[in-house]
Structures are given as C-alpha cells and as structure tokens.
Write a protein that holds these residues in place. Structure first.
Motif, PDB file in Angstrom:
ATOM      1  N   ALA A   1       0.833  -1.206   0.000  1.00  0.00           N
ATOM      2  CA  ALA A   1       0.000   0.000   0.000  1.00  0.00           C
ATOM      3  C   ALA A   1       0.868   1.257   0.000  1.00  0.00           C
ATOM      4  O   ALA A   1       1.992   1.265   0.519  1.00  0.00           O
ATOM      5  CB  ALA A   1      -0.922  -0.001   1.215  1.00  0.00           C
ATOM      6  N   GLU A   2       0.334   2.319  -0.545  1.00  0.00           N
ATOM      7  CA  GLU A   2       1.104   3.558  -0.685  1.00  0.00           C
ATOM      8  C   GLU A   2       1.412   4.204   0.651  1.00  0.00           C
ATOM      9  O   GLU A   2       2.431   4.881   0.802  1.00  0.00           O
ATOM     10  CB  GLU A   2       0.356   4.544  -1.590  1.00  0.00           C
ATOM     11  N   HIS A   3       0.550   4.022   1.660  1.00  0.00           N
ATOM     12  CA  HIS A   3       0.761   4.707   2.941  1.00  0.00           C
ATOM     13  C   HIS A   3       1.740   3.978   3.850  1.00  0.00           C
ATOM     14  O   HIS A   3       2.089   4.499   4.912  1.00  0.00           O
ATOM     15  CB  HIS A   3      -0.582   4.871   3.673  1.00  0.00           C
ATOM     16  N   GLN A   4       2.200   2.805   3.463  1.00  0.00           N
ATOM     17  CA  GLN A   4       3.072   2.029   4.339  1.00  0.00           C
ATOM     18  C   GLN A   4       4.451   2.690   4.497  1.00  0.00           C
ATOM     19  O   GLN A   4       4.923   3.410   3.624  1.00  0.00           O
ATOM     20  CB  GLN A   4       3.237   0.605   3.811  1.00  0.00           C
ATOM     21  N   VAL A   5       5.094   2.399   5.626  1.00  0.00           N
ATOM     22  CA  VAL A   5       6.394   2.994   5.944  1.00  0.00           C
ATOM     23  C   VAL A   5       7.415   2.701   4.850  1.00  0.00           C
ATOM     24  O   VAL A   5       8.158   3.592   4.418  1.00  0.00           O
ATOM     25  CB  VAL A   5       6.903   2.477   7.306  1.00  0.00           C
TER      26      VAL A   5
ATOM     27  N   GLN B   1       7.021   4.894   1.854  1.00  0.00           N
ATOM     28  CA  GLN B   1       7.454   6.264   2.115  1.00  0.00           C
ATOM     29  C   GLN B   1       8.978   6.382   2.071  1.00  0.00           C
ATOM     30  O   GLN B   1       9.521   7.388   1.586  1.00  0.00           O
ATOM     31  CB  GLN B   1       6.922   6.730   3.475  1.00  0.00           C
ATOM     32  N   ILE B   2       9.668   5.366   2.569  1.00  0.00           N
ATOM     33  CA  ILE B   2      11.137   5.387   2.532  1.00  0.00           C
ATOM     34  C   ILE B   2      11.639   5.364   1.086  1.00  0.00           C
ATOM     35  O   ILE B   2      12.544   6.116   0.714  1.00  0.00           O
ATOM     36  CB  ILE B   2      11.702   4.198   3.335  1.00  0.00           C
TER      37      ILE B   2
ATOM     38  N   LYS C   1      15.255  13.139  -0.928  1.00  0.00           N
ATOM     39  CA  LYS C   1      14.971  13.823   0.335  1.00  0.00           C
ATOM     40  C   LYS C   1      15.662  13.181   1.539  1.00  0.00           C
ATOM     41  O   LYS C   1      15.600  13.734   2.630  1.00  0.00           O
ATOM     42  CB  LYS C   1      13.453  13.864   0.568  1.00  0.00           C
ATOM     43  N   MET C   2      16.289  12.028   1.352  1.00  0.00           N
ATOM     44  CA  MET C   2      17.042  11.433   2.446  1.00  0.00           C
ATOM     45  C   MET C   2      18.490  11.885   2.304  1.00  0.00           C
ATOM     46  O   MET C   2      19.265  11.342   1.512  1.00  0.00           O
ATOM     47  CB  MET C   2      16.925   9.912   2.451  1.00  0.00           C
ATOM     48  N   LEU C   3      18.859  12.900   3.070  1.00  0.00           N
ATOM     49  CA  LEU C   3      20.166  13.533   2.917  1.00  0.00           C
ATOM     50  C   LEU C   3      21.251  12.835   3.720  1.00  0.00           C
ATOM     51  O   LEU C   3      22.439  13.030   3.470  1.00  0.00           O
ATOM     52  CB  LEU C   3      20.072  15.008   3.338  1.00  0.00           C
ATOM     53  N   ALA C   4      20.862  12.045   4.715  1.00  0.00           N
ATOM     54  CA  ALA C   4      21.814  11.305   5.538  1.00  0.00           C
ATOM     55  C   ALA C   4      21.162  10.019   6.004  1.00  0.00           C
ATOM     56  O   ALA C   4      19.931   9.913   6.059  1.00  0.00           O
ATOM     57  CB  ALA C   4      22.262  12.140   6.736  1.00  0.00           C
TER      58      ALA C   4
ATOM     59  N   LEU D   1      10.977  16.965   4.047  1.00  0.00           N
ATOM     60  CA  LEU D   1      11.710  15.698   3.940  1.00  0.00           C
ATOM     61  C   LEU D   1      10.780  14.493   3.831  1.00  0.00           C
ATOM     62  O   LEU D   1      11.244  13.368   3.634  1.00  0.00           O
ATOM     63  CB  LEU D   1      12.619  15.517   5.161  1.00  0.00           C
ATOM     64  N   ASN D   2       9.469  14.733   3.971  1.00  0.00           N
ATOM     65  CA  ASN D   2       8.486  13.641   3.974  1.00  0.00           C
ATOM     66  C   ASN D   2       8.843  12.616   5.043  1.00  0.00           C
ATOM     67  O   ASN D   2       8.883  11.416   4.816  1.00  0.00           O
ATOM     68  CB  ASN D   2       8.418  12.980   2.593  1.00  0.00           C
ATOM     69  N   PHE D   3       9.101  13.130   6.252  1.00  0.00           N
ATOM     70  CA  PHE D   3       9.575  12.291   7.350  1.00  0.00           C
ATOM     71  C   PHE D   3       8.872  12.734   8.621  1.00  0.00           C
ATOM     72  O   PHE D   3       8.498  13.900   8.760  1.00  0.00           O
ATOM     73  CB  PHE D   3      11.095  12.439   7.517  1.00  0.00           C
TER      74      PHE D   3
END
Length: 267
Positions: free
Chosen positions: A120-124, A127-128, A136-139, A222-224
C-alpha cells in the motif's frame, strides 16, 4: 473475528487516534459479542509490544498495563504508536473479560507480498522508497547497528489464517517477522541501487534527527516524521514463533520486489 482495522497516519491528534483505534476496537468487540455468536478474536498489534524493555522505558507496568499514564505515553511516543499500545492492552483485557478465545498477531514492519511485491502507498516502506527517489534522504538515519525488522504481507496473512484454524494458537501472542536481519543502512543502499540513485554517504544520530524533525516545515519537506524513528531499533527480537508451514523467500529478494512495485505504481 479478525480485527485488522486501524487509522494509520503520522501526527494524528490523541483524540483522533483514541476515537478510531481504541474506542472503535472496543466497541466493535462488544457489539459482536452482544449480537453474534462471537467466540474468538484475532487482534493485529505490532512487534514493539514484544519489547518489554521498550515498554517499561515509557512507563508501561506489564503487571498492570491498564493503569498506565496514557496521556504521558501519547506525548512521548506520538499518537500512532501510543494508541497501538493502549488498544492492544485494552482489547486483550476486554476479550479476556468476555471469555473469548483470542490470538494476538505482532507483525514487524510490512513490505510487499511475496512474488508481486504489492504494498500500500501509505506504508512505511513505500514512504522510505519515495524519500530516496525524491532525493529527500540527505543522511542515513541512526547507526550501522540500527535495523528495521521486516515481514511480507503474505506471511502475516498466512499466520492469521493458521491461527484461526489451529487451536494451539489460542490464548497466545505470535511474533511474525522474517528470520533474516538486515541493517537499515543496507536497506537504504539496496533501495538506492534499485532506483539508480546515490545512497547518502553520511549518517546522523537518531537524537539529532529527532530534534530537527520537531520543525514541522522541515519534516514535511523531507516527507519524514519523528514517529517513524521509533521503527529503527537496535534490540534483538525474540525468536519468531511462526507456524512451521509458513515459508519465506530471502529478505533481499522480497525487498527488491517491493521496491519494484513502488517504482511502477507510486513514483
């Protein structure tokens, strides 16, 4: 009854979370007991309910969990994880009070079903993958010791069906996870490779990242969410007590299938 209903979202208010996921669960069980011949409930919870030190760290007394300071728990953990804990203990207590047979399924973090990778699209996990695809994951969050335990949707579904049919699973809590462990940093590198992106080179401690994500604008960019950091663990989970008929493909194979599904459907 198999109860898998839940409002899944980050940054829920305590009122939203409680109304849907706690009160809703209890009302459903009571209504079915009153109006049907309900004999058994299968409750879907989460693997962090199996981490006793984690629960005690946040003030849960396992000898009398219903007396916990829920308001404090919500402020410390965020509404989603706190409501999962409260709903678990309250629903289990109600099932016992009503003299129902019960089984609790504690799945780890979901990845897509085997063979297709559908998720599913909403799953963790989705999103990762999106974060990395969007740069958007800079580190790398956490250290090389942090990991997220994974399990496929298919494995969870198989264990639910078996728990419904097999009376040896009555009055038991079942941890459902993949037996292979993989560090979170290695998962990020695998995702980046499959997306033809460069993985972040540097890591950032969880404590610092948590402070940065207090800024809502930064978290949105960051969508985090700070709540997602709770899924990063260093503890060793208990040995899974899955039904021996449940077989699982290698974890890396399942992760690649899930990445491919996200690429084709959500990017």
């Amino acid at each position: 009854m198999i109860h898998a209903g839940v409002l899944f979202a980050w940054n829920l208010t305590a009122a939203q979370a409680h109304t849907t996921n706690v009160d809703g669960s209890l009302t459903l069980i009571r209504l079915l007991k009153e109006r049907t011949q309900l004999q058994k409930v299968i409750l879907i919870s989460g693997y962090m309910l199996t981490l006793e030190i984690h629960l005690q760290q946040y003030g849960i007394d396992l000898t009398k969990p219903l007396q916990s300071n829920w308001q404090q728990l919500y402020s410390q953990l965020g509404s989603y994880e706190a409501l999962k804990i409260e709903a678990h203990f309250r629903s289990l207590a109600l099932a016992q009070e009503l003299k129902l047979d019960w089984t609790v399924i504690h799945p780890t973090t979901l990845i897509g079903t085997e063979n297709t990778g559908e998720i599913a699209e909403h799953q963790v996990f989705t999103q990762i993958v999106k974060q990395i695809a969007q740069g958007k994951m800079l580190a790398l969050p956490g250290s090389a010791q942090h990991h997220v335990p994974w399990v496929s949707v298919k494995t969870v579904a198989q264990q639910i069906v078996l728990s419904l049919k097999d009376k040896s699973y009555y009055q038991r809590e079942i941890l459902v996870t993949h037996p292979q462990s993989i560090t979170f940093h290695d998962v990020i590198r695998l995702i980046a490779k499959e997306l033809n992106r460069k993985a972040p080179r540097y890591s950032i401690p969880i404590s610092i990242l948590s402070m940065l994500l207090k800024c809502r604008l930064l978290a949105q960019h960051l969508n985090f969410s700070r709540e997602m950091l709770e899924f990063l663990r260093t503890e060793t989970l208990a040995k899974p007590n899955l039904d021996p008929h449940v077989t699982q493909a290698p974890i890396e194979q399942q992760l690649i299938q899930s990445i491919d599904w996200v690429k084709r459907h959500y990017l």
